[in-house]
Write a protein that holds these residues in place. Sequence first.
Motif, mmCIF file in Angstrom:
data_model
loop_
_atom_site.group_PDB
_atom_site.id
_atom_site.type_symbol
_atom_site.label_atom_id
_atom_site.label_comp_id
_atom_site.label_asym_id
_atom_site.label_seq_id
_atom_site.Cartn_x
_atom_site.Cartn_y
_atom_site.Cartn_z
ATOM 1 N N GLY A 204 0.791 -1.236 0.000
ATOM 2 C CA GLY A 204 0.000 0.000 0.000
ATOM 3 C C GLY A 204 0.816 1.275 0.000
ATOM 4 O O GLY A 204 0.258 2.368 0.000
ATOM 5 N N HIS B 100 5.282 10.612 -7.370
ATOM 6 C CA HIS B 100 6.549 10.057 -6.877
ATOM 7 C C HIS B 100 7.331 9.502 -8.047
ATOM 8 O O HIS B 100 6.827 9.416 -9.174
ATOM 9 C CB HIS B 100 6.270 8.964 -5.843
ATOM 10 C CG HIS B 100 5.439 7.844 -6.377
ATOM 11 N ND1 HIS B 100 5.983 6.715 -6.959
ATOM 12 C CD2 HIS B 100 4.090 7.674 -6.475
ATOM 13 C CE1 HIS B 100 5.003 5.920 -7.362
ATOM 14 N NE2 HIS B 100 3.835 6.467 -7.081
ATOM 15 N N ILE C 125 -3.886 12.408 -17.222
ATOM 16 C CA ILE C 125 -4.756 11.657 -16.301
ATOM 17 C C ILE C 125 -5.413 12.602 -15.284
ATOM 18 O O ILE C 125 -6.615 12.544 -15.044
ATOM 19 C CB ILE C 125 -3.970 10.549 -15.567
ATOM 20 C CG1 ILE C 125 -3.545 9.458 -16.561
ATOM 21 C CG2 ILE C 125 -4.796 9.934 -14.431
ATOM 22 C CD1 ILE C 125 -2.626 8.411 -15.956
ATOM 23 N N LYS D 83 1.793 12.160 -19.475
ATOM 24 C CA LYS D 83 0.715 11.206 -19.178
ATOM 25 C C LYS D 83 0.079 11.558 -17.819
ATOM 26 O O LYS D 83 -1.138 11.471 -17.656
ATOM 27 C CB LYS D 83 1.289 9.784 -19.168
ATOM 28 C CG LYS D 83 0.252 8.691 -19.149
ATOM 29 C CD LYS D 83 -0.513 8.587 -20.455
ATOM 30 C CE LYS D 83 -1.853 7.905 -20.257
ATOM 31 N NZ LYS D 83 -2.642 7.842 -21.486
ATOM 32 N N PHE E 222 -0.796 12.378 -5.513
ATOM 33 C CA PHE E 222 0.584 12.210 -5.024
ATOM 34 C C PHE E 222 1.464 11.829 -6.207
ATOM 35 O O PHE E 222 1.120 10.927 -6.974
ATOM 36 C CB PHE E 222 0.635 11.114 -3.942
ATOM 37 C CG PHE E 222 2.000 10.928 -3.332
ATOM 38 C CD1 PHE E 222 2.552 11.901 -2.511
ATOM 39 C CD2 PHE E 222 2.744 9.766 -3.560
ATOM 40 C CE1 PHE E 222 3.813 11.739 -1.932
ATOM 41 C CE2 PHE E 222 4.002 9.586 -2.982
ATOM 42 C CZ PHE E 222 4.537 10.571 -2.162
ATOM 43 N N ALA F 77 -1.794 4.281 -8.239
ATOM 44 C CA ALA F 77 -2.676 3.842 -7.150
ATOM 45 C C ALA F 77 -3.952 4.652 -7.250
ATOM 46 O O ALA F 77 -3.900 5.873 -7.432
ATOM 47 C CB ALA F 77 -1.993 4.070 -5.802
ATOM 48 N N ILE G 274 -5.441 9.595 -6.200
ATOM 49 C CA ILE G 274 -4.594 8.996 -7.224
ATOM 50 C C ILE G 274 -3.121 9.275 -6.924
ATOM 51 O O ILE G 274 -2.760 10.377 -6.517
ATOM 52 C CB ILE G 274 -4.995 9.521 -8.637
ATOM 53 C CG1 ILE G 274 -4.190 8.816 -9.723
ATOM 54 C CG2 ILE G 274 -4.868 11.031 -8.743
ATOM 55 C CD1 ILE G 274 -4.797 8.956 -11.111
ATOM 56 N N ALA G 275 -2.301 8.243 -7.069
ATOM 57 C CA ALA G 275 -0.852 8.385 -6.893
ATOM 58 C C ALA G 275 -0.192 7.892 -8.170
ATOM 59 O O ALA G 275 -0.566 6.847 -8.704
ATOM 60 C CB ALA G 275 -0.385 7.563 -5.691
ATOM 61 N N LEU G 276 0.749 8.668 -8.682
ATOM 62 C CA LEU G 276 1.348 8.361 -9.995
ATOM 63 C C LEU G 276 2.868 8.352 -9.935
ATOM 64 O O LEU G 276 3.465 9.231 -9.304
ATOM 65 C CB LEU G 276 0.905 9.421 -11.010
ATOM 66 C CG LEU G 276 -0.596 9.544 -11.281
ATOM 67 C CD1 LEU G 276 -0.913 10.868 -11.971
ATOM 68 C CD2 LEU G 276 -1.073 8.373 -12.139
ATOM 69 N N ASP G 277 3.467 7.408 -10.625
ATOM 70 C CA ASP G 277 4.918 7.369 -10.769
ATOM 71 C C ASP G 277 5.272 8.159 -12.034
ATOM 72 O O ASP G 277 5.097 7.663 -13.152
ATOM 73 C CB ASP G 277 5.393 5.914 -10.877
ATOM 74 C CG ASP G 277 6.908 5.807 -10.904
ATOM 75 O OD1 ASP G 277 7.566 6.729 -11.431
ATOM 76 O OD2 ASP G 277 7.440 4.800 -10.416
ATOM 77 N N ALA H 61 2.515 4.052 -1.770
ATOM 78 C CA ALA H 61 2.315 4.562 -3.135
ATOM 79 C C ALA H 61 3.533 4.356 -4.029
ATOM 80 O O ALA H 61 3.394 4.074 -5.221
ATOM 81 C CB ALA H 61 1.966 6.049 -3.084
ATOM 82 N N ALA I 81 -0.571 5.289 -0.085
ATOM 83 C CA ALA I 81 -1.490 5.363 -1.227
ATOM 84 C C ALA I 81 -2.924 5.695 -0.809
ATOM 85 O O ALA I 81 -3.633 6.430 -1.506
ATOM 86 C CB ALA I 81 -1.472 4.055 -2.006
ATOM 87 N N ASP J 172 3.040 1.926 -10.103
ATOM 88 C CA ASP J 172 3.019 2.939 -11.157
ATOM 89 C C ASP J 172 1.821 3.850 -10.944
ATOM 90 O O ASP J 172 1.885 5.051 -11.203
ATOM 91 C CB ASP J 172 2.927 2.260 -12.535
ATOM 92 C CG ASP J 172 4.153 1.420 -12.820
ATOM 93 O OD1 ASP J 172 5.263 1.964 -12.723
ATOM 94 O OD2 ASP J 172 4.008 0.214 -13.102
ATOM 95 N N TYR K 122 -4.648 9.283 -0.908
ATOM 96 C CA TYR K 122 -4.808 10.055 -2.136
ATOM 97 C C TYR K 122 -5.868 9.442 -3.051
ATOM 98 O O TYR K 122 -6.045 8.227 -3.057
ATOM 99 C CB TYR K 122 -3.466 10.142 -2.883
ATOM 100 C CG TYR K 122 -2.354 10.607 -1.975
ATOM 101 C CD1 TYR K 122 -2.198 11.959 -1.665
ATOM 102 C CD2 TYR K 122 -1.504 9.690 -1.360
ATOM 103 C CE1 TYR K 122 -1.215 12.387 -0.789
ATOM 104 C CE2 TYR K 122 -0.508 10.112 -0.475
ATOM 105 C CZ TYR K 122 -0.365 11.455 -0.193
ATOM 106 O OH TYR K 122 0.589 11.875 0.692
ATOM 107 N N THR L 17 7.954 6.329 -14.492
ATOM 108 C CA THR L 17 7.561 5.236 -15.384
ATOM 109 C C THR L 17 6.442 5.673 -16.341
ATOM 110 O O THR L 17 6.363 5.171 -17.455
ATOM 111 C CB THR L 17 7.094 3.987 -14.602
ATOM 112 O OG1 THR L 17 5.982 4.343 -13.777
ATOM 113 C CG2 THR L 17 8.202 3.440 -13.722
ATOM 114 N N LEU L 18 5.588 6.592 -15.908
ATOM 115 C CA LEU L 18 4.460 6.988 -16.758
ATOM 116 C C LEU L 18 4.782 8.186 -17.657
ATOM 117 O O LEU L 18 4.198 8.322 -18.729
ATOM 118 C CB LEU L 18 3.226 7.328 -15.907
ATOM 119 C CG LEU L 18 2.731 6.243 -14.940
ATOM 120 C CD1 LEU L 18 1.536 6.760 -14.141
ATOM 121 C CD2 LEU L 18 2.337 4.959 -15.679
#
Lengths: 193, 193
Positions: free
Chosen positions: A166, B121, B188, B184, B119, A174, B173-176, A168, B168, A172, B171, B179-180
């Motif tokens: 869990g 990261h 989103i 992108k 978030f 969450a 939504i949490a995004l890397d 984050a 996670a 990629d 939030y 990698t994304l």
Amino acid sequence: MENRIITISRQFGSGGRTIGKEVANQLNIKCYDAQIIEEVAKASGYAETFIKENSEYTTYSSFLGQILSARDYQGKTPADQIWIIQKKIIEDIAKKESCVIVGRCADYILKDKNILKVFIHSSLDNRAKRIVEKYGETDKDPIARLKDKDKKRSSYYEFYTDIKWGDATNYDIALDSGTLGLDKCVEIIKSLY
Amino acid sequence: MENRIITISRQFGSGGRTIGKEVANQLNIKCYDAQIIEEVAKASGYAETFIKENSEYTTYSSFLGQILSARDYQGKTPADQIWIIQKKIIEDIAKKESCVIVGRCADYILKDKNILKVFIHSSLDNRAKRIVEKYGETDKDPIARLKDKDKKRSSYYEFYTDIKWGDATNYDIALDSGTLGLDKCVEIIKSLY
């Protein structure tokens, strides 16, 4: 080209499995979940019910768990043996085809492969509402059921992977399926494939 | 209709601020970040540099921090006072207009409002590459710089909010971003507004 795998980790009651199935459906690829349990059952000779109880949840609280936690000559508990078989099956699936895999620490097992790591969560209230709608009422309060499931799932994950479930930064993406809605989650995941 | 706020929490070097600015730009709303510091400076009478050092990072390691941690007659440190002013400013902004707010615990301060909590990261390696490109080399190894910043940012957040930074479940939504990709992430977030 290397197979592309979507792994979905999820809180119990968050709709993660439903989302995984719908993503797979729309992308026209397979979604592995209960199938994996069956394959584990076939490969290991264990009865399916036993595997269900031991494969994703730790067994510390159950009487059955205590009996079965006897270690074999290599020091492995039945849960360890299931972990090994399950790991092998997930690796085989990833070699064979692009697909969605829900749960089973697949994100960790396939960490060096071409995967999209997804985590689905939702508030306790939203999940309680969902499990009552989906599985009906039981003697146990739904919030207590969820807390128990969360605890077991995270213990299992952290025991076998040494990574915080869990967090984050492990994923990629969450998503909160309660605030965003299941359809929106499916749409976003699909757009990242 | 109630104003709609996007709050972006981010790891240092993840591009969270760049993403926030671009989202705001494309949605034609304001993005608050440095502006908040300025407003805090004006409202409190503190010099801007001092606020920069005290507002988002804990001060335990700095000599300045030790001098300034003297408490006033109400038992508040200068950092506490800045927190209070900053909280008030963020609440005022949220009342005034729809916007993006980067950092400053805005997700926590506005938790009962109509907000989308994001978030951002990225892995240490990706962030190290980014900060060297963006801010240049320093005497200190970039990985060490990042770890130090992460630690300070999370301590500050957890001290004032009592919530685990980067979990996670806090939030929508949490995004890397590594990698994304930044574009992108912008796409989103925009699609969720």
